[in-house]
Design a protein around this motif. Structure first.
Motif, PDB file in Angstrom:
ATOM      1  N   ALA A 193     -21.090   7.066  22.039  1.00 20.54           N
ATOM      2  CA  ALA A 193     -21.079   8.214  22.945  1.00 20.54           C
ATOM      3  C   ALA A 193     -22.506   8.618  23.284  1.00 20.54           C
ATOM      4  CB  ALA A 193     -20.354   9.383  22.276  1.00 20.54           C
ATOM      5  N   ARG A 194     -22.622   9.518  24.275  1.00 20.19           N
ATOM      6  CA  ARG A 194     -23.933  10.084  24.619  1.00 20.19           C
ATOM      7  C   ARG A 194     -23.768  11.585  24.803  1.00 20.19           C
ATOM      8  NH1 ARG A 194     -27.240   5.725  26.463  1.00 20.19           N
ATOM      9  NH2 ARG A 194     -25.912   3.880  26.660  1.00 20.19           N
ATOM     10  N   VAL A 195     -24.775  12.345  24.388  1.00 20.64           N
ATOM     11  CA  VAL A 195     -24.716  13.793  24.640  1.00 20.64           C
ATOM     12  C   VAL A 195     -26.053  14.250  25.206  1.00 20.64           C
ATOM     13  CG1 VAL A 195     -23.017  14.505  22.906  1.00 20.64           C
ATOM     14  CG2 VAL A 195     -25.431  14.272  22.255  1.00 20.64           C
ATOM     15  N   GLU A 196     -25.992  15.332  25.972  1.00 19.75           N
ATOM     16  CA  GLU A 196     -27.227  15.879  26.522  1.00 19.75           C
ATOM     17  C   GLU A 196     -27.650  17.079  25.684  1.00 19.75           C
ATOM     18  OE1 GLU A 196     -27.890  16.203  31.087  1.00 19.75           O
ATOM     19  OE2 GLU A 196     -28.160  18.191  30.210  1.00 19.75           O
ATOM     20  N   VAL A 197     -28.905  17.094  25.256  1.00 20.00           N
ATOM     21  CA  VAL A 197     -29.421  18.215  24.463  1.00 20.00           C
ATOM     22  C   VAL A 197     -30.804  18.588  24.977  1.00 20.00           C
ATOM     23  CG1 VAL A 197     -28.182  17.512  22.362  1.00 20.00           C
ATOM     24  CG2 VAL A 197     -30.517  16.688  22.770  1.00 20.00           C
ATOM     25  N   ALA A 242     -24.309  18.008  15.777  1.00 20.17           N
ATOM     26  CA  ALA A 242     -23.692  17.704  17.068  1.00 20.17           C
ATOM     27  C   ALA A 242     -22.954  16.360  17.007  1.00 20.17           C
ATOM     28  CB  ALA A 242     -24.750  17.690  18.168  1.00 20.17           C
ATOM     29  N   ALA A 243     -23.587  15.385  16.362  1.00 20.00           N
ATOM     30  CA  ALA A 243     -22.984  14.051  16.278  1.00 20.00           C
ATOM     31  C   ALA A 243     -21.681  14.098  15.491  1.00 20.00           C
ATOM     32  CB  ALA A 243     -23.971  13.082  15.627  1.00 20.00           C
ATOM     33  N   LEU A 244     -21.731  14.763  14.348  1.00 21.31           N
ATOM     34  CA  LEU A 244     -20.543  14.793  13.488  1.00 21.31           C
ATOM     35  C   LEU A 244     -19.418  15.610  14.104  1.00 21.31           C
ATOM     36  CD1 LEU A 244     -22.287  15.094  10.003  1.00 21.31           C
ATOM     37  CD2 LEU A 244     -21.123  13.094  10.975  1.00 21.31           C
ATOM     38  N   ALA A 245     -19.778  16.487  15.042  1.00 24.07           N
ATOM     39  CA  ALA A 245     -18.751  17.318  15.669  1.00 24.07           C
ATOM     40  C   ALA A 245     -18.171  16.644  16.912  1.00 24.07           C
ATOM     41  CB  ALA A 245     -19.344  18.676  16.036  1.00 24.07           C
ATOM     42  N   PRO A 277     -16.083  14.576  19.327  1.00 24.07           N
ATOM     43  CA  PRO A 277     -14.715  14.053  19.146  1.00 24.07           C
ATOM     44  C   PRO A 277     -14.659  12.530  19.153  1.00 24.07           C
ATOM     45  CG  PRO A 277     -14.929  15.279  21.225  1.00 24.07           C
ATOM     46  CD  PRO A 277     -16.183  15.491  20.465  1.00 24.07           C
ATOM     47  N   VAL A 278     -15.437  11.895  20.030  1.00 22.30           N
ATOM     48  CA  VAL A 278     -15.400  10.429  20.094  1.00 22.30           C
ATOM     49  C   VAL A 278     -15.925   9.841  18.787  1.00 22.30           C
ATOM     50  CG1 VAL A 278     -16.164   8.404  21.376  1.00 22.30           C
ATOM     51  CG2 VAL A 278     -15.745  10.577  22.584  1.00 22.30           C
ATOM     52  N   VAL A 279     -17.037  10.394  18.332  1.00 25.22           N
ATOM     53  CA  VAL A 279     -17.616   9.909  17.080  1.00 25.22           C
ATOM     54  C   VAL A 279     -16.617  10.087  15.952  1.00 25.22           C
ATOM     55  CG1 VAL A 279     -19.413  10.342  15.362  1.00 25.22           C
ATOM     56  CG2 VAL A 279     -20.003  10.275  17.797  1.00 25.22           C
ATOM     57  N   ARG A 280     -15.959  11.205  15.950  1.00 25.50           N
ATOM     58  CA  ARG A 280     -14.997  11.475  14.873  1.00 25.50           C
ATOM     59  C   ARG A 280     -13.850  10.485  14.875  1.00 25.50           C
ATOM     60  NH1 ARG A 280     -14.483  17.888  14.156  1.00 25.50           N
ATOM     61  NH2 ARG A 280     -12.674  17.196  12.978  1.00 25.50           N
ATOM     62  N   ARG A 281     -13.456  10.122  16.095  1.00 22.15           N
ATOM     63  CA  ARG A 281     -12.377   9.144  16.190  1.00 22.15           C
ATOM     64  C   ARG A 281     -12.816   7.814  15.575  1.00 22.15           C
ATOM     65  NH1 ARG A 281     -11.247   7.080  21.042  1.00 22.15           N
ATOM     66  NH2 ARG A 281     -11.989   8.915  22.141  1.00 22.15           N
ATOM     67  N   TRP A 282     -14.063   7.423  15.838  1.00 23.22           N
ATOM     68  CA  TRP A 282     -14.566   6.144  15.320  1.00 23.22           C
ATOM     69  C   TRP A 282     -14.800   6.184  13.807  1.00 23.22           C
ATOM     70  CZ3 TRP A 282     -14.146   1.612  17.432  1.00 23.22           C
ATOM     71  CH2 TRP A 282     -13.968   1.530  18.826  1.00 23.22           C
ATOM     72  N   ILE A 283     -15.129   7.354  13.314  1.00 24.04           N
ATOM     73  CA  ILE A 283     -15.296   7.469  11.857  1.00 24.04           C
ATOM     74  C   ILE A 283     -13.936   7.348  11.192  1.00 24.04           C
ATOM     75  CG2 ILE A 283     -15.995   8.983   9.941  1.00 24.04           C
ATOM     76  CD1 ILE A 283     -17.992  10.311  11.843  1.00 24.04           C
ATOM     77  N   ALA A 284     -12.952   7.966  11.867  1.00 25.30           N
ATOM     78  CA  ALA A 284     -11.565   7.969  11.357  1.00 25.30           C
ATOM     79  C   ALA A 284     -11.522   8.414   9.906  1.00 25.30           C
ATOM     80  CB  ALA A 284     -10.916   6.621  11.564  1.00 25.30           C
ATOM     81  N   GLU A 285     -10.924   7.632   9.048  1.00 26.61           N
ATOM     82  CA  GLU A 285     -10.710   8.037   7.659  1.00 26.61           C
ATOM     83  C   GLU A 285     -11.877   7.682   6.753  1.00 26.61           C
ATOM     84  OE1 GLU A 285      -7.362   9.570   6.750  1.00 26.61           O
ATOM     85  OE2 GLU A 285      -7.949   9.805   8.859  1.00 26.61           O
ATOM     86  N   ARG A 286     -12.823   6.932   7.315  1.00 28.93           N
ATOM     87  CA  ARG A 286     -13.865   6.426   6.421  1.00 28.93           C
ATOM     88  C   ARG A 286     -14.840   7.522   5.966  1.00 28.93           C
ATOM     89  NH1 ARG A 286     -15.621   1.680  10.121  1.00 28.93           N
ATOM     90  NH2 ARG A 286     -14.598   3.108  11.542  1.00 28.93           N
ATOM     91  N   ARG A 287     -15.509   7.255   4.859  1.00 29.63           N
ATOM     92  CA  ARG A 287     -16.449   8.215   4.309  1.00 29.63           C
ATOM     93  C   ARG A 287     -17.793   8.079   5.048  1.00 29.63           C
ATOM     94  NH1 ARG A 287     -20.089   9.098   0.141  1.00 29.63           N
ATOM     95  NH2 ARG A 287     -20.464   6.877  -0.166  1.00 29.63           N
TER      96      ARG A 287
END
Ligand code: ANZ
Ligand code: ZN
Length: 880
Positions: A831-835, A847-850, A852-862
């Motif tokens: 993903a990309r975000v503007e800051v 911002a990264a951890l919040a 939604p796309v990133v979260r989907r890719w992290i899924a269940e992993r630690r």
């Protein structure tokens, strides 16, 4: 520098002053240096901002330790003082504290104390200096009287602040300054001061204002009347005894023959007790009945007159009405001596008794409430009743409203040699006469050895000057007949009560100081020193300044509107570095030898928040010294050997913790490289410029505000961070387009030219880099003046870095530019975000951890790690 910046003071002057040092044989410790370095940083910063800075230094040279030491060594205090001051000056120059040495003053110089004497006479003429007899603290060890402020409470009783020996009270005729006349103003004006809260609180407490009433009790069968001071006139009908201080002038007269022994015993016991001890609640008060009775001024009943230790002679009127029902100490006294208790204030609730900490029905209830058993005042509330009672007393001439202060007049005379002689002549026919101004200074007589303090026939301390005929024998300035000079000298605190005025005009031979110069420089904008002078010096100096103001000689009535206090530097064992344990005193000399003055300066600032106590840990200097070497390499373009040390040490320092620096290797470089490859070279160059400008401008803003707020440790930490940021940007950019990390910079280093540093950069990037490094050096200049100057000149600047103007952050650089950040999960762009450009690492991480796309890719992993490359990317690493 609040107020210094932004043109609040149109004079564009800054008066920076550190406490007047008292030169001692041990020299300056790294603890002392902490506040001198801070003062110098403020000074250098203000100069770069274009201020005319007054930053003087001089020596508080009179006083007991100098006299004692000189006597012990068989030398003259003038000689030892000069020697010690020379050493202090050498040490201050060792770390380049930039004082205007042309203004150096010695308070023991006749050209200085002449004006101290002149000021004493100014006070005398204004009715503020007088000779009285009083109970004086007397230190047998130092053979001197002490002011109240100079007595501390030790484990065994009151002790001398200098030698820690036990002190006792003696009746001594004495010169006083009427500081109590200024009690109210000294209290009120505290509100206007930008001072550490603790110091303000201590002054307020020391002044100790109480509102209440004086109440006169006639003595039964005599013309004697005893006046008491009370803060609770509403409890008048609950008084069951009158208690006077053992030192009260009427005690002897009131005491009947059969009570004399018990009274005398109490009086003797109180002589060596401190006031705090006498009022201790840990034991019952001690008292003795005098045999006399007083008459209640409104109710007419008789009350026994007692004397007791807990009533102090120098507070209120030295006598109280005891109200055991409503005052805790009176209750304890009544319990000890079985006095009656009369309740006259009905409490609103029973809470009060509970908070008094006793279920004893004879414990006091100290709250306000409805008056009972109080004649025609019954039924009124405490406040109203108290006012009405006070009014009636005033109408009958038996008292009235009164404000009382704990502050006592300042006993200023000392029966010692090494001080400024009090400029008074005693004439049998004319009384005390001020020495005419044209005869000032009254010089200390030359002596081969410092005369030993003596005592008079009655065992009272006597100034050694009294035994020097050439000094005491003189003529009365009024009638010309033979007369005697006052042999006492002034407390050393007299000299330090006005020295900040003298610094504005130190060589004036016609006056203490010139009015225009005082208008130019006063007040002191920053006064810097430790909390140990919270009461004594700071209160005395405020007092003298107010007197000068009242006399039309000072445009300001507060000398030090801003006070900053450094915490103590403790030795390895966590104790104060003290001259009495010289093996634990760390002097700056060795550190300067080993690490250089700049490393020591920076470390003094970096070691802890300025106002906090801290243990000296020599190891910490290594880290600071490594940082300065890194600045050197960056400025010189010798970056190849030094990459990627990121800021955990700086972050720790920002939190105010340990100053030790851990060399931590960065892990972000490789990721950064990976990301960079995804972009075009042109993009990268724009990004480099942006990153350089953002890092620099952010640092300028933050370092400046940290310095202005005396958060020196934060300023240093922020500069360390900037250093790391520049190194990282440089490494990343230089590597772009090169096959091997750092190879091109190795080349640059070996070629030894400054240009080499931006090898492979275009002109715009190089300009941004130069700007960044120049800013770093300017920000560094007040802290590490030598390194900054050397590097500045090596970078080809012709004039001094200290003459450069302090950088200002370019707000546009910080606020307007928005950039795109790449968000990766396990190295793959998701993903990309503007800051905003320059968004801090922590926010980017969040911002990264919040996202939604990133979260989907992290899924269940630690989430194992989050790597942030500011202004470029965030990589979330998952797995176990
Ligand atoms: C009667 C009384 C009744 C009091 C009562 C208090 C409560 P502050 O607040 O510190 O000013 N006092 C007055 N002079 C004193 C002296 N020389 N030595 C010891 N104690 C003295 O305290 C004022 C109160 O301290 C005065 O009010 C007096 O006790 C006591 F329910 O008077 B009071
Ligand atoms: Zn005379």
């Amino acid at each position: 520098m609040r107020g210094a910046e932004g043109g609040e003071d149109e004079r564009r002057k800054l008066y920076v002053l550190e406490y007047f040092p008292y030169p001692s044989g041990a020299g300056l410790s790294v603890g002392h240096l902490r506040n001198y370095v801070a003062g110098d940083v403020v000074t250098r910063l203000a100069r770069m901002r274009g201020y005319e800075v007054l930053h003087p230094m001089g020596w508080d040279a009179f006083g007991l330790p100098a006299e004692n030491r000189a006597r012990a060594e068989g030398r003259h205090p003038l000689e030892t003082t000069r020697e010690f001051a020379n050493n202090y000056r050498r040490q201050l120059e060792l770390v380049s504290c930039s004082y205007d040495w042309s203004r150096e003053i010695f308070s023991c110089d006749p050209e200085y104390y002449r004006w101290t004497q002149w000021l004493f006479l100014l006070l005398y003429r204004r009715g503020l200096a007088y000779q009285g007899t009083g109970r004086q603290w007397w230190c047998a060890e130092c053979r001197t009287v002490l002011a109240n402020e100079q007595v501390e409470l030790g484990a065994l009783g009151p002790t001398c602040w200098r030698c820690n020996g036990l002190v006792e009270r003696r009746e001594v005729p004495q010169w006083y300054l009427r500081i109590t006349d200024y009690a109210e103003r000294l209290l009120q004006d505290l509100d206007s001061l930008d001072w550490p809260e603790g110091i303000v609180a201590m002054q307020r407490q020391w002044i100790g204002r109480s509102e209440g009433a004086d109440i006169v009790f006639p003595i039964d069968g005599s013309d004697e009347r005893i006046t008491v001071f009370t803060t609770r006139p509403d409890t008048l009908f609950g008084a069951t005894a009158l208690v006077i201080a053992p030192e009260h002038a009427s005690l002897a007269q009131l005491t009947s023959r059969e009570n004399r022994r018990a009274v005398a015993e109490l009086v003797g016991r109180c002589r060596t007790q401190s006031d705090v001890d006498r009022q201790s609640t840990a034991r019952a008060p001690r008292g003795a009945f005098t045999g006399a009775y007083a008459v209640h001024p409104l109710a007419g009943y008789r009350l026994p007159v007692w004397t007791a230790d807990y009533v102090l002679p120098e507070y209120g009127s030295g006598a109280i009405m005891a109200v055991p029902a409503h005052d805790e100490r009176d209750a304890a006294f009544a319990r000890a001596y079985d006095l009656p208790v009369r309740t006259v204030v009905k409490q609103k609730s029973s809470d009060d008794r509970a908070t008094a900490g006793a279920s004893d029905p004879r414990a006091a209830t100290t709250g306000h409430g409805e008056l009972v058993h109080s004649g025609r005042y019954s039924g009124l509330q405490s406040d109203e009743g108290g006012r009405a009672i006070t009014q009636e007393l005033a109408a009958r001439g038996l008292g009235g409203r009164r404000v009382s202060y704990r502050l006592r007049d300042w006993s200023i005379g000392r029966q010692r040699y090494w001080g400024a002689p009090i400029p008074i002549v005693h004439c049998e026919s004319c009384g005390p006469q001020p020495v005419p101004e044209c005869d000032l200074p009254v010089r200390l007589p030359d002596v081969a050895a410092v005369p030993v303090p003596t005592t008079d026939a009655e065992g009272r301390p006597l100034s050694p000057l009294a035994a020097i005929p050439g000094f005491v024998e003189t003529a009365c300035p009024n009638c010309g007949r033979p007369a005697r000079r006052e042999p006492d000298t002034m407390d050393g605190f007299a000299c330090s009560s006005w020295y900040f005025f003298r610094f504005v005009d130190p060589h004036n031979t016609e006056a203490a100081f010139d009015a225009d110069k005082v208008r130019r420089y006063m007040p002191v904008d920053y006064y810097i020193g430790g909390a140990e002078h919270a009461v004594m010096h700071l209160l005395y100096a405020r007092f003298w300044t107010k007197v000068l103001y009242d006399a039309g000689l000072s445009p300001v009535h507060e000398p030090f509107p801003r006070l900053r206090s450094q915490g103590m530097v403790l030795d390895k064992t966590g104790k104060k570095m003290s001259k009495s344990r010289p093996q634990h005193v760390v002097v700056p000399d060795e550190a300067v030898d080993r690490y250089g003055a700049d490393a020591l300066r920076a470390y003094e600032l970096f070691i802890a928040p300025f106002d906090q106590d801290v243990r000296w840990d020599e190891e910490g200097i290594h880290g600071v010294s490594r940082w300065l070497r890194r600045v050197w390499r960056i400025s010189q373009g010798e970056l190849g050997s030094d990459r990627g040390r990121r800021g955990p040490q700086a972050a720790r320092a920002r939190a105010g913790g340990s100053a030790r620096i851990d060399p931590a290797a960065a892990r972000s470089e490789d990721v950064a490289t990976g990301a960079a490859e995804a972009r075009s070279r042109r993009d990268r160059e724009v990004s480099t410029i942006t990153r350089l400008r953002t890092a620099t401008n952010l640092a300028i803003g933050q370092v400046t505000s940290a310095l202005d707020d005396f958060r020196f440790n934060v300023a240093v930490a922020r500069l360390m961070e900037l250093t790391n940021e520049l190194a990282t940007i440089h490494a990343a950019s230089s590597r772009d387009g090169h096959d091997d990390e750092g190879r091109s910079t190795e080349h640059a280093r070996s070629s030894g030219t400054a240009e080499g540093q931006s090898d492979g950069w275009d002109d715009a990037s190089r300009a941004a880099w130069d700007e960044a490094v120049d800013s770093l050096l300017k920000l560094l200049a007040p802290i590490a003046p030598h390194v900054a100057e050397e590097l500045w000149s090596r970078r080809g600047h012709e004039s001094s870095v200290h003459a450069a103007s302090w950088p200002r952050p370019d707000e546009a650089q910080l606020t307007q530019r928005r950039i795109e950040i790449v968000l990766q999960v396990d190295g793959t762009v998701r993903a990309r975000v503007e800051v905003a450009c320059g968004t801090p690492e922590e926010s980017l991480r969040e911002a990264a951890l919040a996202d939604p796309v990133v979260r989907r890719w992290i899924a269940e992993r630690r989430v194992r790690d989050v790597i942030v490359v500011p202004d470029r990317l965030v990589n979330v690493v998952t797995g176990d």
